[in-house]
Motif scaffolding. Structure first.
Motif, PDB file in Angstrom:
ATOM      1  N   VAL A  95     -48.727  12.673  36.352  1.00  0.00           N
ATOM      2  CA  VAL A  95     -49.661  13.621  35.859  1.00  0.00           C
ATOM      3  C   VAL A  95     -50.494  13.848  36.982  1.00  0.00           C
ATOM      4  N   LYS A  96     -51.001  13.362  37.946  1.00  0.00           N
ATOM      5  CA  LYS A  96     -52.140  13.751  38.829  1.00  0.00           C
ATOM      6  C   LYS A  96     -51.325  14.594  39.934  1.00  0.00           C
ATOM      7  N   ARG A  97     -50.037  14.284  40.089  1.00  0.00           N
ATOM      8  CA  ARG A  97     -49.362  15.020  41.463  1.00  0.00           C
ATOM      9  C   ARG A  97     -48.444  16.180  40.871  1.00  0.00           C
ATOM     10  N   ASP A  98     -47.773  16.075  39.787  1.00  0.00           N
ATOM     11  CA  ASP A  98     -46.531  16.818  39.480  1.00  0.00           C
ATOM     12  C   ASP A  98     -46.526  17.614  38.336  1.00  0.00           C
ATOM     13  N   MET A  99     -47.719  17.245  37.436  1.00  0.00           N
ATOM     14  CA  MET A  99     -47.381  17.769  36.171  1.00  0.00           C
ATOM     15  C   MET A  99     -48.009  19.344  36.433  1.00  0.00           C
ATOM     16  N   PRO A 100     -47.395  20.359  35.939  1.00  0.00           N
ATOM     17  CA  PRO A 100     -47.885  21.715  36.277  1.00  0.00           C
ATOM     18  C   PRO A 100     -49.194  22.168  35.577  1.00  0.00           C
ATOM     19  N   TYR A 101     -49.650  22.883  35.800  1.00  0.00           N
ATOM     20  CA  TYR A 101     -51.034  23.451  35.205  1.00  0.00           C
ATOM     21  C   TYR A 101     -51.707  22.127  34.552  1.00  0.00           C
TER      22      TYR A 101
END
Ligand code: ATP
Ligand code: MG
Lengths: 241, 242
Positions: A95-101
Motif C-alpha cells: 500500500v505504501k510503496r507500490d499501490m498506484p495513486y
C-alpha cells in the motif's frame, strides 16, 4: 472590494486552465467511483438490517453506527495514515510503496465506505416504509424471501428514496473536497493552488463554486427525470408527500 | 387436504392460538369467523406458514408446513392467498401482478403466462384493465385482480383473509360473486369473513373462534340453526343485526 484587481483571463492561461480541468475531473471521478462503492454496499447493508437473520442485522447495525459516527475527516486520516500501519507487513508495504495513486484510491475508498452507511440507512427506511402485507403477499405466492426483495420490496423502496439518495450523491460530491487533506489534487485544492500562484483567489474559488453548483443542478434535474420516469401510475409521487 | 393438529402460538406470554385442530377436505369450503382479535388471521396464516407456530402440526396434502426440511416456497406456490388489503404490488400493472409468480416461481414462459393472465382477467370481467396499475383500480377491481393472481398459480386450495372487509358495500358483491363461482367449481377454500350470507350460501362448515381457540366447528346448517356455544350465539346475533 475596491482595490481588488480582477483577472479572469488568468484562468484560461497555461497551466491554470489545465489545473481546473484536471481538478474538476478528479472531483467527478472520486464522486462517481465512491458512489459505485457506496450504492451497492449501502444497499446490501440496508437490506441486511431488514432481514429476519439476527447476525446479519447486527453486522449491518455495527457498520452503520461506526461509519456514521466517526467524523469523515478523521476517517480520511485513519485510512491514509493509520490503516496501512495495521495491515500485515507485506500488504502495508504494498500500500505504501507500490499501490498506484495512493491518495486518490484512499479517498475513494474512504468516501465510498462512509457514504455506504448513509445509503444503508436510506434503503432501510425505504424498505421499512412498505407494509408487511406486501412481503406476505410475495411469500404466499411462492416467491423466496430474496425474490420478494428483488421484485416487490426493493423496486418500491428505491422509488421512495430517490430524493434522499440524490442528496447523498451530492453529499459524496461535496465531501470529495476532503480528499485535499491527504493531497489529492481535486477541484478545491486546485483552486487553492491557483490562488497561491496567481493571487486570483476570488476568480479561482468562484469558478470552483460555479462548477460545484453546475453539477448539483444537473444531478438534481437528472434525478427529477428519473423520478418522473419511474413514478407509479395513479399515485402522486410516493415518498414526496 | 389442509389439517391442523393442536396448533398453539404464543406472543411472549400472550396466547394467540390455543390448541386449534381442524381439517379441510378436498373441495370443501370452510368459513372461519369470530370477534376481532380472536386469532382468525393468525390461524389462516399458519396454514401456509406465513406465521410460525409454537406447537402442533399443520399439514397440506400430507406435507408438514412446520418441518424444517419443507420447501415453503414450493408449498405456498400451490396455495393461493387473498388478503384484506389486496396487497397488489403497486409498481406493476394488473397483468404484471398476475404474471410475476407464474414467471418467477412456476417458470412458465412469457407467452403461456400472459395467456393464462388474459384468460383470468376476462373471467374476472377485467379484460379492459390489464395495463392499469393498482392505484388506478377500484377496491373491488383490485381484489379481483388479487384473486386472479392467486388463481394463476393453479392452486389446490385458496385462503381468504377478510377479502371484503376493506371494500365499500357496493363492491362487496362483485368480489363475493367471484368467490361463490370458485366454490361452485369445487375449489377447496378457507375463508375468514363476517359475510354470513356468503357462509350460508356456499360454506360446508363454519368454524367459530374466540380468544385463540376454536369454540365451534359445525356444519353450516347446524351452525346457523342453533350454535351450541353461548359466545357463538352472541356473536351471531350481533353480526346479523346489520
Ligand atoms: N406481532 C404480534 N405481537 C403480539 N401480538 C400480536 C401480534 N400479531 C397479532 N397479535 C395479537 O394476536 C391476536 C390475534 O390477532 P389476529 O390478527 O389473528 O386476529 P383476528 O381474529 O384476525 O382479528 P381481526 O378480526 O381484527 O382481523 C390479537 O389480539 C392481536 O393483538
Ligand atoms: Mg384478521
Amino acid at each position: 472590494m475596491g482595490s481588488y484587481r480582477w483577472n479572469w483571463p488568468i484562468l484560461l492561461a497555461d497551466p491554470y486552465y489545465g489545473w481546473i480541468v484536471s481538478g474538476f475531473g478528479n472531483t467527478c471521478l472520486i464522486a462517481v467511483l465512491a458512489w459505485s462503492i457506496a450504492f451497492p454496499l449501502g444497499s446490501a447493508i440496508g437490506i441486511a438490517r431488514t432481514t429476519e437473520l439476527r447476525p446479519l442485522r447486527l453486522v449491518g447495525t455495527i457498520y452503520v453506527e461506526v461509519f456514521r459516527n466517526i467524523p469523515l475527516l478523521a476517517q480520511m486520516f485513519l485510512w491514509y495514515f493509520v490503516v496501512p500501519e495495521l495491515l500485515p507487513q507485506d500488504w502495508g508495504h504494498w500500500v505504501k510503496r507500490d499501490m498506484p495513486y495512493p491518495q486518490f484510491l484512499t479517498s475513494v475508498l474512504c468516501l465510498g465506505l462512509y457514504t455506504a452507511s448513509r445509503v444503508a440507512e436510506q434503503v432501510r427506511s425505504g424498505l421499512e416504509a412498505i407494509p408487511r402485507g406486501q412481503h406476505h403477499a410475495g411469500l404466499a405466492m411462492g416467491l423466496t424471501p430474496a425474490q420478494v426483495y428483488r421484485y416487490v420490496r426493493l423496486p418500491v423502496a428505491y422509488r421512495i428514496i430517490i430524493p434522499s439518495l440524490t442528496s447523498d450523491f451530492l453529499g459524496v460530491f461535496k465531501n470529495s473536497s476532503l480528499a485535499l487533506t491527504i493531497g489529492v489534487l481535486e477541484l478545491t485544492s486546485q483552486a487553492r493552488q491557483i490562488e497561491e500562484y496567481t493571487f486570483a483567489a476570488f476568480e479561482a474559488f468562484a469558478t470552483a463554486t460555479l462548477l460545484y453548483c453546475a453539477v448539483t443542478g444537473i444531478v438534481i434535474l437528472a434525478m427529477r427525470q428519473v423520478e418522473r420516469r419511474t413514478r407509479i401510475p395513479g399515485t402522486i409521487a410516493i415518498g414526496a408527500q | 387436504m389442509i389439517e391442523l393438529k393442536n396448533v398453539s402460538k404464543w406472543y411472549g406470554e400472550f396466547r394467540v392460538l390455543d390448541d386449534c385442530s381442524m381439517r379441510i377436505a378436498k373441495g370443501e369450503v370452510v368459513v372461519i369467523c369470530g370477534p376481532s382479535g380472536s386469532g382468525k388471521s393468525t390461524l389462516i396464516k399458519c396454514m401456509n406458514g406465513l406465521e410460525p407456530f409454537t406447537r402442533g402440526e399443520v399439514t397440506i396434502d400430507g406435507i408438514s408446513v412446520g418441518a424444517p426440511d419443507t420447501q415453503l416456497p414450493r408449498l405456498r406456490a400451490r396455495i393461493g392467498m387473498v388478503f384484506q388489503n389486496f396487497e397488489l404490488f403497486p409498481h406493476m400493472s394488473a397483468a404484471a401482478n398476475i404474471n410475476l409468480a407464474q414467471l418467477k416461481v412456476l417458470g412458465r414462459d412469457r407467452a403461456t403466462a400472459q395467456a393464462k393472465t388474459d384468460e383470468l382477467l376476462a373471467r374476472m370481467g377485467l379484460a379492459d384493465h390489464a395495463t392499469k396499475f393498482p392505484a388506478q383500480l377500484s377496491g373491488g377491481q383490485q381484489q379481483r385482480v388479487a384473486i386472479a393472481r392467486a388463481l394463476a398459480m393453479d392452486p389446490i386450495a385458496m385462503l381468504f383473509d377478510e377479502p371484503t372487509s376493506a371494500l365499500d358495500p357496493e363492491m362487496i358483491t362483485e368480489v363475493l360473486d367471484v368467490m361463490v363461482g370458485l366454490a361452485d367449481e369445487g375449489m377447496t377454500m378457507a375463508v375468514v369473513t363476517h359475510e354470513m350470507g356468503f357462509a350460508r350460501k356456499v360454506a360446508h362448515r363454519v368454524v367459530f373462534m374466540d380468544e385463540g381457540a376454536i369454540i365451534e366447528d359445525a356444519s353450516t346448517a347446524a351452525f346457523f340453526g342453533t350454535p351450541r356455544s353461548e359466545r357463538a350465539q352472541q356473536f351471531l346475533s350481533k353480526i346479523l343485526q346489520h
